[in-house]
Design a protein around this motif. Structure first.
Motif, PDB file in Angstrom:
ATOM      1  N   GLN A   1       0.830  -1.205   0.000  1.00  0.00           N
ATOM      2  CA  GLN A   1       0.000   0.000   0.000  1.00  0.00           C
ATOM      3  C   GLN A   1       0.867   1.259   0.000  1.00  0.00           C
ATOM      4  OE1 GLN A   1      -2.383  -0.947   3.455  1.00  0.00           O
ATOM      5  NE2 GLN A   1      -4.018  -1.841   2.208  1.00  0.00           N
ATOM      6  N   CYS A   2       1.899   1.267   0.830  1.00  0.00           N
ATOM      7  CA  CYS A   2       2.815   2.409   0.889  1.00  0.00           C
ATOM      8  C   CYS A   2       3.524   2.610  -0.446  1.00  0.00           C
ATOM      9  CB  CYS A   2       3.828   2.200   2.007  1.00  0.00           C
ATOM     10  SG  CYS A   2       5.120   3.465   2.064  1.00  0.00           S
ATOM     11  N   PHE A   3       4.077   1.540  -0.999  1.00  0.00           N
ATOM     12  CA  PHE A   3       4.823   1.659  -2.250  1.00  0.00           C
ATOM     13  C   PHE A   3       3.926   2.095  -3.400  1.00  0.00           C
ATOM     14  CE2 PHE A   3       7.832  -1.812  -0.482  1.00  0.00           C
ATOM     15  CZ  PHE A   3       8.471  -0.877   0.309  1.00  0.00           C
ATOM     16  N   LEU A   4       2.691   1.592  -3.435  1.00  0.00           N
ATOM     17  CA  LEU A   4       1.781   2.001  -4.502  1.00  0.00           C
ATOM     18  C   LEU A   4       1.386   3.470  -4.351  1.00  0.00           C
ATOM     19  CD1 LEU A   4      -0.247  -1.279  -4.846  1.00  0.00           C
ATOM     20  CD2 LEU A   4       1.049  -0.148  -6.680  1.00  0.00           C
ATOM     21  N   LYS A   5       1.227   3.938  -3.139  1.00  0.00           N
ATOM     22  CA  LYS A   5       0.958   5.372  -2.934  1.00  0.00           C
ATOM     23  C   LYS A   5       2.141   6.201  -3.427  1.00  0.00           C
ATOM     24  CE  LYS A   5      -2.167   4.887   0.971  1.00  0.00           C
ATOM     25  NZ  LYS A   5      -2.295   4.976   2.431  1.00  0.00           N
ATOM     26  N   GLN A   6       3.352   5.734  -3.142  1.00  0.00           N
ATOM     27  CA  GLN A   6       4.531   6.444  -3.631  1.00  0.00           C
ATOM     28  C   GLN A   6       4.555   6.449  -5.158  1.00  0.00           C
ATOM     29  OE1 GLN A   6       7.563   4.167  -1.521  1.00  0.00           O
ATOM     30  NE2 GLN A   6       8.014   5.937  -0.228  1.00  0.00           N
ATOM     31  N   GLY A   7       4.286   5.296  -5.759  1.00  0.00           N
ATOM     32  CA  GLY A   7       4.275   5.202  -7.212  1.00  0.00           C
ATOM     33  C   GLY A   7       3.218   6.091  -7.843  1.00  0.00           C
ATOM     34  N   LEU A   8       2.052   6.150  -7.231  1.00  0.00           N
ATOM     35  CA  LEU A   8       0.988   7.016  -7.742  1.00  0.00           C
ATOM     36  C   LEU A   8       1.367   8.490  -7.605  1.00  0.00           C
ATOM     37  CD1 LEU A   8      -2.114   5.066  -6.442  1.00  0.00           C
ATOM     38  CD2 LEU A   8      -1.453   5.397  -8.836  1.00  0.00           C
ATOM     39  N   ASP A   9       2.041   8.830  -6.513  1.00  0.00           N
ATOM     40  CA  ASP A   9       2.503  10.207  -6.338  1.00  0.00           C
ATOM     41  C   ASP A   9       3.511  10.561  -7.433  1.00  0.00           C
ATOM     42  OD1 ASP A   9       2.612  12.706  -4.725  1.00  0.00           O
ATOM     43  OD2 ASP A   9       4.699  12.094  -4.454  1.00  0.00           O
ATOM     44  N   ILE A  10       4.404   9.644  -7.736  1.00  0.00           N
ATOM     45  CA  ILE A  10       5.369   9.864  -8.811  1.00  0.00           C
ATOM     46  C   ILE A  10       4.639  10.008 -10.140  1.00  0.00           C
ATOM     47  CG2 ILE A  10       7.259   8.792 -10.129  1.00  0.00           C
ATOM     48  CD1 ILE A  10       8.113   7.526  -7.359  1.00  0.00           C
ATOM     49  N   ALA A  11       3.647   9.157 -10.387  1.00  0.00           N
ATOM     50  CA  ALA A  11       2.882   9.223 -11.632  1.00  0.00           C
ATOM     51  C   ALA A  11       2.127  10.541 -11.740  1.00  0.00           C
ATOM     52  CB  ALA A  11       1.903   8.052 -11.709  1.00  0.00           C
ATOM     53  N   ALA A  12       1.801  11.141 -10.612  1.00  0.00           N
ATOM     54  CA  ALA A  12       1.085  12.432 -10.613  1.00  0.00           C
ATOM     55  C   ALA A  12       2.046  13.613 -10.681  1.00  0.00           C
ATOM     56  CB  ALA A  12       0.210  12.532  -9.367  1.00  0.00           C
ATOM     57  N   GLY A  13       3.351  13.342 -10.793  1.00  0.00           N
ATOM     58  CA  GLY A  13       4.328  14.407 -10.918  1.00  0.00           C
ATOM     59  C   GLY A  13       5.065  14.730  -9.638  1.00  0.00           C
ATOM     60  N   GLY A  14       4.767  14.008  -8.556  1.00  0.00           N
ATOM     61  CA  GLY A  14       5.468  14.216  -7.294  1.00  0.00           C
ATOM     62  C   GLY A  14       6.751  13.407  -7.240  1.00  0.00           C
ATOM     63  N   ASP A  15       7.413  13.465  -6.074  1.00  0.00           N
ATOM     64  CA  ASP A  15       8.660  12.713  -5.940  1.00  0.00           C
ATOM     65  C   ASP A  15       8.497  11.451  -5.094  1.00  0.00           C
ATOM     66  OD1 ASP A  15       8.604  13.596  -3.301  1.00  0.00           O
ATOM     67  OD2 ASP A  15      10.419  14.807  -3.467  1.00  0.00           O
ATOM     68  N   GLY A  16       7.300  11.215  -4.558  1.00  0.00           N
ATOM     69  CA  GLY A  16       7.032   9.999  -3.792  1.00  0.00           C
ATOM     70  C   GLY A  16       7.563  10.014  -2.384  1.00  0.00           C
ATOM     71  N   ARG A  17       8.398  10.975  -2.050  1.00  0.00           N
ATOM     72  CA  ARG A  17       9.032  10.998  -0.724  1.00  0.00           C
ATOM     73  C   ARG A  17       8.090  11.380   0.396  1.00  0.00           C
ATOM     74  NH1 ARG A  17      14.589  14.122  -2.245  1.00  0.00           N
ATOM     75  NH2 ARG A  17      15.709  12.329  -3.050  1.00  0.00           N
ATOM     76  N   SER A  18       7.099  12.186   0.109  1.00  0.00           N
ATOM     77  CA  SER A  18       6.210  12.665   1.165  1.00  0.00           C
ATOM     78  C   SER A  18       5.158  11.640   1.555  1.00  0.00           C
ATOM     79  CB  SER A  18       5.528  13.971   0.732  1.00  0.00           C
ATOM     80  OG  SER A  18       4.757  13.736  -0.425  1.00  0.00           O
ATOM     81  N   VAL A  19       5.077  10.556   0.803  1.00  0.00           N
ATOM     82  CA  VAL A  19       4.081   9.521   1.057  1.00  0.00           C
ATOM     83  C   VAL A  19       4.667   8.483   2.005  1.00  0.00           C
ATOM     84  CG1 VAL A  19       2.660   7.730   0.003  1.00  0.00           C
ATOM     85  CG2 VAL A  19       3.087   9.870  -1.217  1.00  0.00           C
ATOM     86  N   GLN A  20       3.956   8.162   3.043  1.00  0.00           N
ATOM     87  CA  GLN A  20       4.414   7.135   3.991  1.00  0.00           C
ATOM     88  C   GLN A  20       3.361   6.078   4.152  1.00  0.00           C
ATOM     89  OE1 GLN A  20       7.514   6.895   5.071  1.00  0.00           O
ATOM     90  NE2 GLN A  20       7.960   8.759   3.969  1.00  0.00           N
TER      91      GLN A  20
END
Length: 194
Positions: A175-194
């Protein structure tokens, strides 16, 4: 989630991503010609088809962003007891993400091999190496990597990272990794997602 949010995924439909992906039966049943990548990912995550969601997202993201996702996943498992080879593999994969030169890509191969490809970190480094360029070890022979190789290495990194700290953490890790991946796909860096 709407497809507007996933600005890094350039595929118009989920079907256009799925060529060459090894999705399971239930995931394939959800696939229609009109399904957008964002909607398909939502369905996979909602049904807790996490390995299929990882495969799909790794195939949908551009190689640089997908490799960054692999690095984030692998880095989550690093600690003071991690082998130096794992730390170096993640660092060299990240170096390629920050500066995607052929020199950085080639350095990632040696780091991946040092892990014997038994860790998430090794697969993150392999994702960087397989991102393009020449993968032939023979001087003067040019062999480009198959287009899907980098994504498969990303899948290896994310899946190994998801299971590395015991079965009781697998679902939460996915769940955490997929949230990070989705954040990256949305243009984020994935770091703020925990």
């Amino acid at each position: 989630m709407s497809e507007k949010n996933l600005v890094k995924i350039k595929h118009p439909t989920a079907v256009s991503v799925c060529s060459g992906l090894e999705l399971e039966g239930e995931a394939l049943q959800l696939l229609t010609d009109a399904t957008t990548p964002a909607d398909y990912l939502s369905q996979l995550i909602e049904k807790e088809l996490y390995p299929d969601a990882v495969r799909f997202l790794a195939g949908a993201l551009p190689k640089r962003e997908a490799t960054w996702w692999a690095c984030l996943s692998a880095r989550k498992g690093l600690n003071e007891n991690s082998p130096a080879t794992d730390t170096q593999a993640v660092q060299l994969a990240e170096a390629w993400v920050y500066k995607p030169t052929d020199e950085n890509r080639t350095k990632a191969l040696a780091a991946a091999e040092a892990t014997r490809l038994k860790t998430a970190a090794g697969w993150a480094a392999m994702a960087a190496f397989w991102s393009g360029g020449n993968i032939s070890p023979v001087e003067g022979t040019v062999v480009p990597p198959a287009d899907e190789l980098s994504g498969k290495a990303v899948v290896g990194a994310v899946m190994l990272a998801a299971v590395q700290n015991g079965p009781e953490h697998v679902k939460g890790n996915y769940q955490c990794f997929l949230k990070q991946g989705l954040d990256i796909a949305a243009g984020g860096d994935g770091r703020s997602v925990q």
